[in-house]
Design a protein around this motif. Structure first.
Motif, PDB file in Angstrom:
ATOM      1  N   ALA A 171       0.749  -1.126  -0.279  1.00 60.06           N
ATOM      2  CA  ALA A 171       0.258   0.493   0.180  1.00 60.06           C
ATOM      3  C   ALA A 171       0.818   0.955   0.186  1.00 60.06           C
ATOM      4  O   ALA A 171       0.607   2.403  -0.357  1.00 60.06           O
ATOM      5  CB  ALA A 171      -0.935  -0.108   1.229  1.00 60.06           C
ATOM      6  N   VAL A 172       2.110   1.573   0.910  1.00 59.97           N
ATOM      7  CA  VAL A 172       2.920   2.064   0.711  1.00 59.97           C
ATOM      8  C   VAL A 172       3.539   2.779  -0.553  1.00 59.97           C
ATOM      9  O   VAL A 172       3.458   3.879  -1.111  1.00 59.97           O
ATOM     10  CB  VAL A 172       4.090   1.755   1.213  1.00 59.97           C
ATOM     11  CG1 VAL A 172       5.199   3.157   1.359  1.00 59.97           C
ATOM     12  CG2 VAL A 172       3.758   2.742   2.907  1.00 59.97           C
ATOM     13  N   PHE A 173       3.802   1.736  -1.472  1.00 55.99           N
ATOM     14  CA  PHE A 173       4.398   1.709  -3.083  1.00 55.99           C
ATOM     15  C   PHE A 173       2.541   1.939  -3.752  1.00 55.99           C
ATOM     16  O   PHE A 173       2.396   2.973  -4.615  1.00 55.99           O
ATOM     17  CB  PHE A 173       4.376   0.782  -3.859  1.00 55.99           C
ATOM     18  CG  PHE A 173       4.652   0.343  -4.749  1.00 55.99           C
ATOM     19  CD1 PHE A 173       6.474   1.150  -5.186  1.00 55.99           C
ATOM     20  CD2 PHE A 173       4.296   0.094  -5.872  1.00 55.99           C
ATOM     21  CE1 PHE A 173       6.533   1.119  -6.675  1.00 55.99           C
ATOM     22  CE2 PHE A 173       4.612  -0.255  -7.006  1.00 55.99           C
ATOM     23  CZ  PHE A 173       5.931   0.342  -8.142  1.00 55.99           C
ATOM     24  N   GLY A 174       2.243   1.629  -3.698  1.00 50.49           N
ATOM     25  CA  GLY A 174       0.163   1.677  -4.947  1.00 50.49           C
ATOM     26  C   GLY A 174      -0.141   2.396  -3.982  1.00 50.49           C
ATOM     27  O   GLY A 174      -0.522   3.329  -5.298  1.00 50.49           O
ATOM     28  N   VAL A 203      -0.357   8.485 -12.867  1.00 49.25           N
ATOM     29  CA  VAL A 203       1.001   7.372 -12.765  1.00 49.25           C
ATOM     30  C   VAL A 203       2.009   7.266 -13.800  1.00 49.25           C
ATOM     31  O   VAL A 203       3.405   7.503 -13.477  1.00 49.25           O
ATOM     32  CB  VAL A 203       0.424   6.712 -11.953  1.00 49.25           C
ATOM     33  CG1 VAL A 203       1.792   5.470 -11.045  1.00 49.25           C
ATOM     34  CG2 VAL A 203      -0.028   7.158 -10.482  1.00 49.25           C
ATOM     35  N   ALA A 204       1.360   6.306 -14.454  1.00 54.35           N
ATOM     36  CA  ALA A 204       1.936   6.458 -15.760  1.00 54.35           C
ATOM     37  C   ALA A 204       2.892   6.730 -16.749  1.00 54.35           C
ATOM     38  O   ALA A 204       4.024   7.074 -17.071  1.00 54.35           O
ATOM     39  CB  ALA A 204       1.086   5.174 -16.570  1.00 54.35           C
ATOM     40  N   ASP A 205       2.319   8.129 -16.787  1.00 56.98           N
ATOM     41  CA  ASP A 205       3.185   8.884 -17.320  1.00 56.98           C
ATOM     42  C   ASP A 205       3.789   9.819 -16.541  1.00 56.98           C
ATOM     43  O   ASP A 205       5.117  10.412 -16.765  1.00 56.98           O
ATOM     44  CB  ASP A 205       1.533  10.385 -18.273  1.00 56.98           C
ATOM     45  CG  ASP A 205       0.719   9.796 -19.038  1.00 56.98           C
ATOM     46  OD1 ASP A 205       1.389   8.496 -19.560  1.00 56.98           O
ATOM     47  OD2 ASP A 205      -0.456  10.027 -19.146  1.00 56.98           O
ATOM     48  N   LEU A 206       3.643  10.476 -16.009  1.00 58.57           N
ATOM     49  CA  LEU A 206       4.744  10.659 -15.152  1.00 58.57           C
ATOM     50  C   LEU A 206       5.425  10.047 -14.283  1.00 58.57           C
ATOM     51  O   LEU A 206       7.102  11.052 -14.211  1.00 58.57           O
ATOM     52  CB  LEU A 206       3.504  11.602 -13.573  1.00 58.57           C
ATOM     53  CG  LEU A 206       3.074  12.654 -14.414  1.00 58.57           C
ATOM     54  CD1 LEU A 206       2.313  13.675 -12.939  1.00 58.57           C
ATOM     55  CD2 LEU A 206       3.446  14.114 -15.023  1.00 58.57           C
ATOM     56  N   TRP A 207       5.390   9.493 -13.788  1.00 59.55           N
ATOM     57  CA  TRP A 207       6.368   8.655 -12.780  1.00 59.55           C
ATOM     58  C   TRP A 207       6.990   6.664 -13.157  1.00 59.55           C
ATOM     59  O   TRP A 207       7.564   6.148 -13.373  1.00 59.55           O
ATOM     60  CB  TRP A 207       5.889   8.711 -11.497  1.00 59.55           C
ATOM     61  CG  TRP A 207       5.455  10.097 -11.223  1.00 59.55           C
ATOM     62  CD1 TRP A 207       6.598  10.553 -11.006  1.00 59.55           C
ATOM     63  CD2 TRP A 207       4.476   9.901 -10.352  1.00 59.55           C
ATOM     64  NE1 TRP A 207       5.760  11.828 -10.552  1.00 59.55           N
ATOM     65  CE2 TRP A 207       5.069  11.646 -10.439  1.00 59.55           C
ATOM     66  CE3 TRP A 207       3.120   9.058 -10.330  1.00 59.55           C
ATOM     67  CZ2 TRP A 207       3.610  12.234  -9.675  1.00 59.55           C
ATOM     68  CZ3 TRP A 207       2.120  10.482  -9.675  1.00 59.55           C
ATOM     69  CH2 TRP A 207       2.458  11.647  -9.348  1.00 59.55           C
ATOM     70  N   GLY A 208       6.476   6.565 -15.192  1.00 57.53           N
ATOM     71  CA  GLY A 208       5.969   4.798 -15.141  1.00 57.53           C
ATOM     72  C   GLY A 208       7.315   4.588 -15.713  1.00 57.53           C
ATOM     73  O   GLY A 208       8.279   3.529 -15.416  1.00 57.53           O
ATOM     74  N   ALA A 224      15.483   0.838  -9.696  1.00 57.01           N
ATOM     75  CA  ALA A 224      16.783  -0.569  -8.776  1.00 57.01           C
ATOM     76  C   ALA A 224      15.462  -0.230  -7.295  1.00 57.01           C
ATOM     77  O   ALA A 224      15.005   0.129  -6.483  1.00 57.01           O
ATOM     78  CB  ALA A 224      17.984   0.045  -7.833  1.00 57.01           C
ATOM     79  N   PRO A 225      15.079  -2.176  -7.079  1.00 57.81           N
ATOM     80  CA  PRO A 225      13.719  -2.239  -6.638  1.00 57.81           C
ATOM     81  C   PRO A 225      14.119  -1.685  -4.951  1.00 57.81           C
ATOM     82  O   PRO A 225      15.395  -2.215  -4.884  1.00 57.81           O
ATOM     83  CB  PRO A 225      13.950  -3.869  -6.605  1.00 57.81           C
ATOM     84  CG  PRO A 225      14.072  -3.619  -7.955  1.00 57.81           C
ATOM     85  CD  PRO A 225      15.542  -3.297  -8.291  1.00 57.81           C
ATOM     86  N   ALA A 252       3.870  -5.696  -8.265  1.00 57.70           N
ATOM     87  CA  ALA A 252       3.665  -4.333  -8.259  1.00 57.70           C
ATOM     88  C   ALA A 252       3.974  -3.836  -9.189  1.00 57.70           C
ATOM     89  O   ALA A 252       3.649  -2.168  -9.308  1.00 57.70           O
ATOM     90  CB  ALA A 252       3.659  -3.815  -6.785  1.00 57.70           C
ATOM     91  N   ARG A 253       5.816  -2.930  -9.296  1.00 62.93           N
ATOM     92  CA  ARG A 253       6.020  -1.686 -10.073  1.00 62.93           C
ATOM     93  C   ARG A 253       6.082  -2.345 -11.501  1.00 62.93           C
ATOM     94  O   ARG A 253       5.356  -1.240 -11.685  1.00 62.93           O
ATOM     95  CB  ARG A 253       7.574  -2.556  -9.910  1.00 62.93           C
ATOM     96  CG  ARG A 253       8.473  -2.273  -8.765  1.00 62.93           C
ATOM     97  CD  ARG A 253       9.845  -2.302  -8.735  1.00 62.93           C
ATOM     98  NE  ARG A 253      10.434  -1.993  -9.695  1.00 62.93           N
ATOM     99  CZ  ARG A 253      12.245  -1.613 -10.066  1.00 62.93           C
ATOM    100  NH1 ARG A 253      13.083  -2.062  -9.481  1.00 62.93           N
ATOM    101  NH2 ARG A 253      12.299  -1.371 -11.707  1.00 62.93           N
TER     102      ARG A 253
END
Length: 291
Positions: free
Chosen positions: A111-114, A141-146, A153-154, A173-174
């Motif tokens: 949840a912290v991530f998603g 999310v995809a456009d700005l940070w995807g 790095a994970p 999740a990534r």
């Protein structure tokens, strides 16, 4: 419908803090709603600890308390147009607070991530007066940070989910976030909307959504705990539950509890589906508060 208690506020630079606070409250409420829901096969709930020996409901509540400011902060950062590095650093700090509160137990890393990135996207869009309808949040999310999400790095390469992605070659999740959360917007949210439209109360609608996710998602938590056989077992049982009428069938609760006991006996826990369920609650509640 599943409502947030926030009323729309004119969006401008001077009200960014109230805006972020509303998004943060909506995120915490979504996570609490997922935690309080039952029956949830193999998962921690007010009933019991499910397939988990190291955590219970109180562990999750301590985690939620530690994270209560994070979702507000990342929404505010998104509203200000923050880049990936800023958002990542906020998430790393939040995860540290979570682990300190739980004694090192991972309760809400997903949840912290998603939900974190979705909250940042909500801040960005609402600050600019843009809609949250459709798959708008995922697209942001995809456009700005995807690209950066996939390229970085994970943070936890040896996590259970990360190891399952490497071993079994499934989506993680990534990838889900970098592509705009397609499972959330094409599977989870339509299932939730459909169940509510068909007359289910919020509890039954969330259970229906959870089972829809369990039936389809390549859940890395299930793969870690039970391998392909464990994943296939949960997917098959969830599909049978839905095919027989799911939460719209008399006796559905007893049937769901029977699967819960079967998952506990096999030590299976669909944590990825639970994370996606909380994200669906979050986005749905935001949509109800904002056009």
């Amino acid at each position: 419908m599943i409502r947030s208690n926030a009323a729309p506020t004119p969006v401008s630079s001077h009200n960014a803090c109230p805006l972020a606070a509303m998004i943060g409250r909506t995120a915490v409420r979504a996570l609490y709603a997922e935690l309080a829901l039952h029956p949830k096969p193999g998962l921690v709930s007010p009933l019991d600890s499910g397939s988990h020996d190291d955590m219970d409901m109180s562990t999750f509540l301590r985690s939620l308390f530690a994270l209560r400011g994070y979702f507000r902060s990342i929404a505010a950062a998104g509203a200000e147009g923050a880049g990936f590095t800023t958002l990542r650093d906020l998430g790393i700090a939040a995860e540290r607070r979570m682990l300190a509160a739980t004694g090192g137990i991972n309760t809400h890393r997903g949840a912290v991530f998603g939900i974190g990135f979705l909250a940042a996207a909500a801040g960005w869009r609402l600050r600019r007066g843009r809609t949250l309808r459709g798959a708008a949040l995922g697209g942001t999310v995809a456009d700005l940070w995807g690209t950066d999400i996939l390229g970085a790095a994970p943070q936890a390469p040896d996590s259970h989910g990360g190891l399952a992605v490497q071993r079994y070659g499934v989506r993680g999740a990534r990838q889900e976030a970098a592509e705009g959360f397609p499972t959330l917007f094409t599977l989870a949210l339509p299932a939730l909307d459909r169940a509510l439209a068909d007359g289910a109360d919020p509890e039954r609608a969330l259970v229906h959504t959870l089972f829809t996710l369990m039936a389809e998602l390549e859940d890395t938590n299930l793969l870690h705990r039970g391998g392909p056989a464990g994943l296939a077992f949960v997917q098959g049982e969830a599909r049978r539950f839905l095919d027989r009428g799911g939460v719209f069938r008399a006796g559905w609760r007893a049937e769901a509890l029977a699967l819960h006991r079967a998952c506990v006996a096999r030590r299976l826990s669909p944590g990825g589906s639970a994370d996606m369920l909380a994200a669906a609650h979050f986005v749905h509640a935001l949509r109800e508060g904002w056009a």
